[in-house]
Design an enzyme around this catalytic site. Structure first.
Site, short mmCIF file in Angstrom:
data_model
loop_
_atom_site.label_atom_id
_atom_site.label_comp_id
_atom_site.label_asym_id
_atom_site.label_seq_id
_atom_site.Cartn_x
_atom_site.Cartn_y
_atom_site.Cartn_z
N HIS A 144 0.87 -1.20 0.00
CA HIS A 144 0.00 0.00 0.00
C HIS A 144 0.90 1.24 0.00
O HIS A 144 1.50 1.57 1.02
CB HIS A 144 -0.90 0.00 1.25
CG HIS A 144 -1.88 1.14 1.27
ND1 HIS A 144 -3.21 0.96 1.52
CD2 HIS A 144 -1.72 2.48 1.09
CE1 HIS A 144 -3.84 2.12 1.48
NE2 HIS A 144 -2.94 3.07 1.23
N HIS B 86 1.64 5.37 -1.66
CA HIS B 86 1.27 6.56 -2.45
C HIS B 86 2.55 7.13 -3.07
O HIS B 86 3.48 7.49 -2.35
CB HIS B 86 0.63 7.62 -1.56
CG HIS B 86 -0.66 7.14 -0.96
ND1 HIS B 86 -1.89 7.36 -1.55
CD2 HIS B 86 -0.92 6.43 0.16
CE1 HIS B 86 -2.85 6.81 -0.81
NE2 HIS B 86 -2.28 6.23 0.24
N ARG C 238 2.17 9.56 -5.72
CA ARG C 238 1.82 10.88 -6.31
C ARG C 238 2.29 10.97 -7.76
O ARG C 238 2.42 9.97 -8.44
CB ARG C 238 2.39 12.05 -5.49
CG ARG C 238 2.24 11.93 -3.98
CD ARG C 238 0.82 11.88 -3.52
NE ARG C 238 0.77 12.02 -2.07
CZ ARG C 238 -0.24 11.58 -1.32
NH1 ARG C 238 -1.27 10.96 -1.87
NH2 ARG C 238 -0.23 11.76 -0.02
N ASN D 51 -5.22 7.43 -5.96
CA ASN D 51 -5.91 8.67 -5.59
C ASN D 51 -5.15 9.91 -6.05
O ASN D 51 -4.79 10.77 -5.25
CB ASN D 51 -6.23 8.72 -4.08
CG ASN D 51 -4.99 8.69 -3.20
OD1 ASN D 51 -3.95 8.15 -3.57
ND2 ASN D 51 -5.09 9.29 -2.01
N LYS E 296 -8.96 -0.24 -5.84
CA LYS E 296 -9.05 0.38 -4.51
C LYS E 296 -10.36 1.12 -4.36
O LYS E 296 -10.69 2.00 -5.15
CB LYS E 296 -7.87 1.36 -4.34
CG LYS E 296 -7.90 2.18 -3.06
CD LYS E 296 -7.59 1.36 -1.83
CE LYS E 296 -7.75 2.16 -0.54
NZ LYS E 296 -6.67 3.10 -0.29
N HIS F 129 -10.49 1.19 1.76
CA HIS F 129 -10.26 2.12 2.86
C HIS F 129 -11.50 2.03 3.73
O HIS F 129 -12.55 2.60 3.39
CB HIS F 129 -10.05 3.55 2.34
CG HIS F 129 -9.74 4.53 3.43
ND1 HIS F 129 -8.57 5.26 3.49
CD2 HIS F 129 -10.44 4.88 4.55
CE1 HIS F 129 -8.57 6.01 4.58
NE2 HIS F 129 -9.70 5.80 5.24
N HIS G 49 -4.66 -0.74 5.73
CA HIS G 49 -4.13 -0.01 6.89
C HIS G 49 -5.03 -0.12 8.13
O HIS G 49 -5.52 0.89 8.64
CB HIS G 49 -3.83 1.46 6.57
CG HIS G 49 -4.90 2.16 5.75
ND1 HIS G 49 -6.23 2.18 6.10
CD2 HIS G 49 -4.80 2.89 4.60
CE1 HIS G 49 -6.89 2.87 5.19
NE2 HIS G 49 -6.06 3.31 4.29
N ASP H 36 1.47 2.56 3.52
CA ASP H 36 0.63 3.76 3.38
C ASP H 36 1.49 5.02 3.48
O ASP H 36 1.03 6.06 3.95
CB ASP H 36 -0.52 3.80 4.40
CG ASP H 36 -1.63 4.76 3.98
OD1 ASP H 36 -1.65 5.16 2.80
OD2 ASP H 36 -2.46 5.11 4.83
N HIS I 46 3.37 14.41 1.69
CA HIS I 46 2.79 15.74 1.44
C HIS I 46 3.92 16.73 1.65
O HIS I 46 4.78 16.52 2.53
CB HIS I 46 1.67 16.06 2.44
CG HIS I 46 0.46 15.20 2.29
ND1 HIS I 46 -0.56 15.49 1.41
CD2 HIS I 46 0.09 14.05 2.92
CE1 HIS I 46 -1.50 14.56 1.50
NE2 HIS I 46 -1.14 13.67 2.40
N ALA J 66 -3.50 14.71 5.71
CA ALA J 66 -3.32 13.41 6.37
C ALA J 66 -2.29 12.57 5.63
O ALA J 66 -2.37 12.43 4.41
CB ALA J 66 -4.66 12.67 6.43
O1 DOR Z 1 -3.26 9.42 5.82
C1 DOR Z 1 -3.62 9.12 4.69
N1 DOR Z 1 -3.06 9.70 3.62
N2 DOR Z 1 -4.58 8.22 4.53
C2 DOR Z 1 -5.12 7.96 3.33
O2 DOR Z 1 -6.02 7.16 3.26
C3 DOR Z 1 -4.67 8.69 2.13
C4 DOR Z 1 -3.31 9.22 2.31
C5 DOR Z 1 -2.93 10.23 1.26
O3 DOR Z 1 -3.20 9.99 0.07
O4 DOR Z 1 -2.35 11.24 1.61
ZN ZN Z 2 -3.30 5.08 1.55
#
Ligand code: DOR
Ligand code: ZN
Length: 336
Positions: free
Chosen positions: A12, A14, A16, A40, A95, A134, A168, A240, A244, A256
């Site tokens: 899992h 991310h 970007r 996402n 997902k 999720h 997660h 996960d 950011h 988040a």
């Molecule tokens: O904390 C998180 N950040 N939880 C998620 O489900 C998405 C993720 C994000 O894409 O930043």
């Molecule tokens: Zn995630």
């Protein structure tokens, strides 16, 4: 003491896009053999063309032959069997996000009507496409995941041939659900093995530990630790890791996500060693995932970790990692 891990997998992740992808992609692809890539983006990945183009951008950013991005689509109840057949060979999972539950999930599901979901989920069952979920309702933040367990149960009983991955997980309720339904599996992050809500908000607010689902109570963390450390066969590592930029985290309205990609294997090693379970780490970071996801090919990679201090950088470009500026006990000594 040195520890060898074969073909670690992050189930899992991310990554970007654009500059952020170029920063964070190699931090995973250097040390992991493969990763399930979350869809996402803005807009989310919902077509075969978008998925293939994103995969190309990932491969270019990672520039590592011994790394496979396992692609996912963002679930839509409008996906037909014909569409899924046409894209099946290009993806590893789909997902599902409840609408608005987390970062870039506005296009997610606004209800769980079994008749509405049936055509797509039946087709996924038949085509052996796992469903990653999720699992949070929009209830009180500490209860969201526990409330979602009834939806997992509805999905697991109505679609017994569908592999459902509870992503997660953060609660003892989710851990208990694992053993009640044959077709339920789970990923667990590094940060949820280590922290509780106290670490996020018990003292000075720690924005870099704020994520969805939010870290829960000590007894929840204990339940997660138990199944991870025993190498429970239905549980896999999924970081996960969700980067950011610093300004989006240290802000009024904190995004988040916890960024753990560059420290995950070092900290997992320390955690498993300290709990006298290092012999189960291979199952948690690779073998279980290989048994659960029967539709993946895994590039061979060997990672050797040593008990040697590693000072975590304060930042990777604009992203602050977990344990920024701290010294870890294990470091990566060799990648073969
Ligand atoms: O904390 C998180 N950040 N939880 C998620 O489900 C998405 C993720 C994000 O894409 O930043
Ligand atoms: Zn995630």
């Amino acid at each position: 003491m040195s520890i060898t891990l074969n073909s670690p997998l992050d189930m899992h992740l991310h990554l970007r896009d654009e500059a952020m992808l170029n920063t964070v992609g190699p931090l995973t692809s250097d040390t992991f053999s493969g990763a399930i890539i979350m869809p996402n983006l803005v807009p989310p990945v919902t077509t075969k063309e978008a998925l293939l183009a994103y995969k190309e951008r990932i491969l270019k950013a990672c520039n590592n032959d011994a790394f496979t991005p396992y692609m996912t689509l963002f679930f839509q109840a409008t996906y037909t069997k014909e569409f899924l057949e046409s894209v099946k060979d290009e993806l590893t999972a789909i997902k599902l996000y409840p609408a608005g539950i987390t970062t870039n999930s506005e296009g997610g599901l606004s209800g769980f009507d079994v008749d509405e979901l049936r055509p797509t989920l039946d087709a996924m069952s038949e085509l052996n496409i796992p469903l990653c979920v999720h699992g949070e309702t929009n209830g009180f933040v500490m209860d969201r995941e526990a409330e979602f367990v009834s939806i997992y149960e509805m999905l697991a009983t109505n679609f017994p041939k569908l592999k459902i991955i509870m992503e997660h997980i953060t609660t003892k309720e989710s851990v208990e659900a694992l053993d009640r339904f044959e077709n339920l599996y789970a990923t667990i992050t590094l940060h949820h093995l280590l922290i509780t809500l106290d670490d996020v908000a018990g003292g000075m607010l720690q924005p870099h530990l704020f994520c969805k689902p939010i870290a829960k109570r000590p007894e929840d963390r204990e339940a997660l630790q138990k199944v991870a450390l025993e190498g429970h066969p239905k549980v896999m590592f999924g970081s996960d890791s969700a980067p950011h930029p610093q300004h989006a985290k240290e802000a009024c309205g904190c995004a988040a996500g916890v960024f753990t990609a560059p420290i995950a294997l070092q900290v997992l090693t320390e955690f498993f060693v300290e709990h006298s379970s290092v012999e189960k780490l291979q199952a948690f970071v690779s073998d279980n995932a290989q048994s659960i996801y029967t539709n993946i090919e895994i590039p061979s990679k060997t990672i050797i970790l040593e008990e040697k201090k590693f000072k975590v950088p304060n930042k990777y470009a604009e992203v602050v990692p977990m344990f920024a500026g701290e010294t870890l006990k294990y470091s990566i000594a060799e990648i073969k």
